[in-house]
Write an enzyme that holds these catalytic residues in place. Structure first.
Site, PDB file in Angstrom:
ATOM      1  N   GLU A 100      -2.008  17.265 -13.931  1.00 53.01           N
ATOM      2  CA  GLU A 100      -3.148  16.915 -13.091  1.00 53.01           C
ATOM      3  C   GLU A 100      -3.008  17.690 -11.772  1.00 53.01           C
ATOM      4  O   GLU A 100      -2.006  17.521 -11.071  1.00 53.01           O
ATOM      5  CB  GLU A 100      -3.057  15.414 -12.835  1.00 53.01           C
ATOM      6  CG  GLU A 100      -4.317  14.736 -12.474  1.00 53.01           C
ATOM      7  CD  GLU A 100      -4.139  13.209 -12.446  1.00 53.01           C
ATOM      8  OE1 GLU A 100      -5.147  12.527 -12.493  1.00 53.01           O
ATOM      9  OE2 GLU A 100      -2.994  12.716 -12.368  1.00 53.01           O
TER      10      GLU A 100
ATOM     11  N   GLU B  73      -2.376   1.486 -14.139  1.00 51.35           N
ATOM     12  CA  GLU B  73      -3.397   2.541 -14.181  1.00 51.35           C
ATOM     13  C   GLU B  73      -2.708   3.803 -13.689  1.00 51.35           C
ATOM     14  O   GLU B  73      -2.363   3.921 -12.515  1.00 51.35           O
ATOM     15  CB  GLU B  73      -4.587   2.153 -13.302  1.00 51.35           C
ATOM     16  CG  GLU B  73      -5.881   2.755 -13.791  1.00 51.35           C
ATOM     17  CD  GLU B  73      -6.392   3.836 -12.869  1.00 51.35           C
ATOM     18  OE1 GLU B  73      -5.833   4.960 -12.935  1.00 51.35           O
ATOM     19  OE2 GLU B  73      -7.322   3.562 -12.103  1.00 51.35           O
ATOM     20  N   LEU B  74      -2.461   4.727 -14.622  1.00 53.49           N
ATOM     21  CA  LEU B  74      -1.574   5.861 -14.328  1.00 53.49           C
ATOM     22  C   LEU B  74      -2.361   7.172 -14.297  1.00 53.49           C
ATOM     23  O   LEU B  74      -3.563   7.175 -14.102  1.00 53.49           O
ATOM     24  CB  LEU B  74      -0.437   5.864 -15.358  1.00 53.49           C
ATOM     25  CG  LEU B  74       0.298   4.514 -15.479  1.00 53.49           C
ATOM     26  CD1 LEU B  74       1.352   4.547 -16.561  1.00 53.49           C
ATOM     27  CD2 LEU B  74       0.913   4.098 -14.147  1.00 53.49           C
TER      28      LEU B  74
ATOM     29  N   PRO C 239       0.828  -1.204   0.000  1.00 54.37           N
ATOM     30  CA  PRO C 239       0.000   0.000   0.000  1.00 54.37           C
ATOM     31  C   PRO C 239       0.863   1.255   0.000  1.00 54.37           C
ATOM     32  O   PRO C 239       2.070   1.186   0.254  1.00 54.37           O
ATOM     33  CB  PRO C 239      -0.758  -0.110   1.331  1.00 54.37           C
ATOM     34  CG  PRO C 239       0.189  -0.835   2.230  1.00 54.37           C
ATOM     35  CD  PRO C 239       0.997  -1.768   1.351  1.00 54.37           C
TER      36      PRO C 239
ATOM     37  N   CYS D  71      -7.880  10.180 -10.094  1.00 51.37           N
ATOM     38  CA  CYS D  71      -7.359  10.258 -11.465  1.00 51.37           C
ATOM     39  C   CYS D  71      -8.491  10.438 -12.475  1.00 51.37           C
ATOM     40  O   CYS D  71      -8.219  10.655 -13.653  1.00 51.37           O
ATOM     41  CB  CYS D  71      -6.513   9.038 -11.786  1.00 51.37           C
ATOM     42  SG  CYS D  71      -7.313   7.522 -11.308  1.00 51.37           S
TER      43      CYS D  71
ATOM     44  N   SER E 106       2.439   4.586   1.497  1.00 53.99           N
ATOM     45  CA  SER E 106       2.877   4.828   2.883  1.00 53.99           C
ATOM     46  C   SER E 106       2.003   5.861   3.587  1.00 53.99           C
ATOM     47  O   SER E 106       1.994   5.934   4.817  1.00 53.99           O
ATOM     48  CB  SER E 106       4.341   5.262   2.897  1.00 53.99           C
ATOM     49  OG  SER E 106       5.133   4.216   2.371  1.00 53.99           O
TER      50      SER E 106
HETATM   51  P1  ADP Z   1       1.091   9.098  -5.888  1.00 50.39           P
HETATM   52  O1  ADP Z   1       1.450  10.354  -6.587  1.00 50.39           O
HETATM   53  O2  ADP Z   1      -0.310   8.697  -5.964  1.00 50.39           O
HETATM   54  O3  ADP Z   1       1.675   8.989  -4.510  1.00 50.39           O
HETATM   55  P2  ADP Z   1       3.102   7.217  -6.751  1.00 50.39           P
HETATM   56  O4  ADP Z   1       3.257   6.688  -8.129  1.00 50.39           O
HETATM   57  O5  ADP Z   1       4.209   8.028  -6.175  1.00 50.39           O
HETATM   58  O6  ADP Z   1       1.733   8.005  -6.796  1.00 50.39           O
HETATM   59  O7  ADP Z   1       2.796   6.044  -5.736  1.00 50.39           O
HETATM   60  C1  ADP Z   1       1.843   5.023  -5.969  1.00 50.39           C
HETATM   61  C2  ADP Z   1       2.300   3.765  -5.265  1.00 50.39           C
HETATM   62  O8  ADP Z   1       3.526   3.329  -5.851  1.00 50.39           O
HETATM   63  C3  ADP Z   1       2.599   3.950  -3.794  1.00 50.39           C
HETATM   64  O9  ADP Z   1       2.290   2.741  -3.105  1.00 50.39           O
HETATM   65  C4  ADP Z   1       4.091   4.205  -3.794  1.00 50.39           C
HETATM   66  O10 ADP Z   1       4.693   3.912  -2.555  1.00 50.39           O
HETATM   67  C5  ADP Z   1       4.521   3.218  -4.853  1.00 50.39           C
HETATM   68  N1  ADP Z   1       5.823   3.488  -5.471  1.00 50.39           N
HETATM   69  C6  ADP Z   1       6.462   4.666  -5.615  1.00 50.39           C
HETATM   70  N2  ADP Z   1       7.662   4.496  -6.199  1.00 50.39           N
HETATM   71  C7  ADP Z   1       7.776   3.177  -6.469  1.00 50.39           C
HETATM   72  C8  ADP Z   1       8.770   2.338  -7.078  1.00 50.39           C
HETATM   73  N3  ADP Z   1       9.909   2.842  -7.537  1.00 50.39           N
HETATM   74  N4  ADP Z   1       8.525   1.012  -7.168  1.00 50.39           N
HETATM   75  C9  ADP Z   1       7.399   0.487  -6.723  1.00 50.39           C
HETATM   76  N5  ADP Z   1       6.419   1.197  -6.133  1.00 50.39           N
HETATM   77  C10 ADP Z   1       6.597   2.518  -6.016  1.00 50.39           C
END
Ligand code: ADP
Length: 483
Positions: free
Chosen positions: A387, A255-256, A180, A289, A182
């Site tokens: 966004e 899903e970006l 999940p 999103c 953090s």
């Molecule tokens: P948001 O902008 O919604 O925080 P992120 O893409 O930063 O989007 O984070 C979405 C999820 O991906 C979170 O659980 C985050 O901890 C995780 N995450 C961020 N960087 C990485 C990485 N390098 N590898 C895997 N998971 C990641």
């Protein structure tokens, strides 16, 4: 600190056991409404993530797969547990995310809907024979589980996002290692408590790891035992995962980000369009999103539509999601708040007009950003290109159908968009021209368990929901039989 019967421990969950970091490391979780530290949660290292992958491998059954009835029962058990504990899950979700309590509980219902939907449609994964006989053989198509999957989720829907992935993974028979965000690990821990106490899931079928994203991400990307990742989050991290999994040709469901256009033609029911925009835009405080990010209004109705929005926005209440009558909670963190303020200030600096909302310079003590409407938005502005992920409604005007379709598509993203018009033929033409995975015609509604949802272009790969979402987690295998 948060107290809950669903949070008896604040640990990971590996192979059917709660697991802390070997070195005792933790990270803090905050309530964005108050700034209060509400928990210290296990921060796991690479070794613990590898244990989780190994536990998933032990739970994967290929030669004696879990029968459909067994998998259906898991889904029903999780659905029932979510429904039974919706109030407590909603409270935990509200405390760590900040969204209004009613919205948080509705998210739990939404999550239960995915487990329910796949419990009803798991039959789509039964093997079938081809009616024709290619090469004079009888061919059977089996849908094999992909294997142990890594599921990585963001903070904006702490239970909704994992529900989409986990329901499909379990339906397919895939064990998972779940990470999940953090900012919001507590709702996930609560879900694991329910799965540990109320379901018949075998040990290792679901594993929870928390901590540094880069550490966990690297193990999941490097491990040959994890043939697939399903990720929801930023396009930036999605791109990194594509790079980091290229050598292994790993299967990805991504899903970006989005940059949703919301188009209002002059013949639209303007009150309905305004009501839908408010519901869409301010869900989760604008931090989804699928939230409208660029509002294109036909020039003939720009002023009257703006007035309707300003009137509705003026009636909204911003505050702690736990309080009665709150429509919009705080933003998730300081970076999120600063981004909204930067977008509003940038739009005003470049000639935009403040239709509703405060002077951005007057804000900043806490994470509450009042709903704001700006008109005269242009493609040069940050709020048009990026966004905002917050309660800003940026409006631009247009004249023709062709012009607004081109403007709507003028983004690298392609997740959701919305079209308001009374003309059905125009709606069909415009929908077909818009390169977005989801087009709401006269509705601002987003994804649902029954419909495949996902992005075109830089908004992602694959679909969640619908039977299409199930097929992401299987490998079709053809077995021709001669004779
Ligand atoms: P948001 O902008 O919604 O925080 P992120 O893409 O930063 O989007 O984070 C979405 C999820 O991906 C979170 O659980 C985050 O901890 C995780 N995450 C961020 N960087 C990485 C990485 N390098 N590898 C895997 N998971 C990641």
């Amino acid at each position: 600190m948060i107290e809950s019967p669903l949070l008896k421990q604040l640990s990971g969950y590996v192979g059917g056991q709660w697991l802390d970091a070997a070195d005792g490391a933790t990270f803090d979780v905050y309530n964005p409404a108050t700034g209060e530290r509400i928990a210290a949660v296990a921060s796991m290292a690479a070794a613990e993530v590898e244990q989780a992958v190994a536990a998933g491998c032990r739970a994967l059954k290929l030669m004696q797969p879990y029968p459909v009835e067994t998998r259906r029962r898991w889904l029903e058990e999780i659905r029932d547990a979510l429904q039974a504990d919706r109030d407590e899950l909603g409270r935990i979700l509200c405390l760590e995310h900040g969204k209004p309590l009613a919205e948080a509980k509705a998210e739990v219902d939404y999550a239960a809907g995915f487990f329910d939907y796949y419990s009803l449609h798991i039959g789509a994964l039964e093997p079938h024979s081809l009616a024709e006989k290619p090469r004079n053989c009888s061919w059977t198509v089996h849908y094999r589980p992909v294997g142990v999957v890594g599921l990585i989720t963001p903070w904006n829907f702490p239970i909704g996002m994992i529900a989409k992935k986990l329901s499909a993974a379990l339906a397919a028979g895939c064990p998972s290692v779940i990470k999940p965000a953090s900012e919001t690990p507590l709702t996930m821990i609560a879900l694991f408590t329910l799965m540990a106490e109320r379901t018949s899931l075998p040990d290792g079928m679901v594993n929870l790891v928390m901590g540094k994203a880069s550490v966990i991400g690297q193990v999941l990307c490097d491990s040959a035992e994890v043939p697939m990742l399903s990720f929801t989050g930023s396009t930036e991290v999605g791109r990194q995962l594509i790079h980091d999994t290229a050598d292994q040709v790993k299967k990805l469901a991504l899903e970006l980000g989005g940059n949703a256009p919301f188009i209002v033609f002059a013949d639209a029911d303007l009150d309905a369009a305004a009501d839908n925009l408010i519901a869409n835009k301010f869900r989760g405080g604008g931090q989804t999103c699928v939230c409208a990010n660029r509002i294109f209004v036909h020039e003939d109705v720009l002023a009257s539509f703006g007035a309707k929005l300003a009137e509705r926005v003026g009636r909204m209440t911003v505050g702690d999601g736990l309080s009665e009558g709150v429509d919009i909670g705080p933003l998730i963190n300081r970076a999120g708040f600063d981004k909204v303020r930067r977008h509003v200030q940038d739009a005003l600096d470049q000639g935009g007009t403040l239709v509703a909302g405060p002077d951005p310079g007057s804000l900043g003590g806490d994470l509450y950003y009042p709903p704001t409407v700006v008109s005269g938005v242009t493609p040069e502005m940050a709020c048009y290109r990026e966004e905002t992920f917050g309660p800003l409604v940026p409006m631009a005007s247009f004249r023709t159908e062709e012009e607004v379709v081109a403007a709507g598509n003028d983004t690298e993203f392609g997740l959701a968009c919305y079209v308001f018009t009374a003309d059905a033929e125009r709606a069909q033409r415009v929908a077909a021209g818009l390169r977005f995975g989801h087009v709401g015609w006269n509705t601002g509604t987003g994804p649902t368990p029954e419909a495949p949802f996902g992005g075109m272009k830089a908004s992602g790969i694959g679909r969640e929901g619908g039977v299409e979402g199930l097929f992401e987690f299987v490998e079709p295998q053809t077995v021709p039989r001669g004779g």
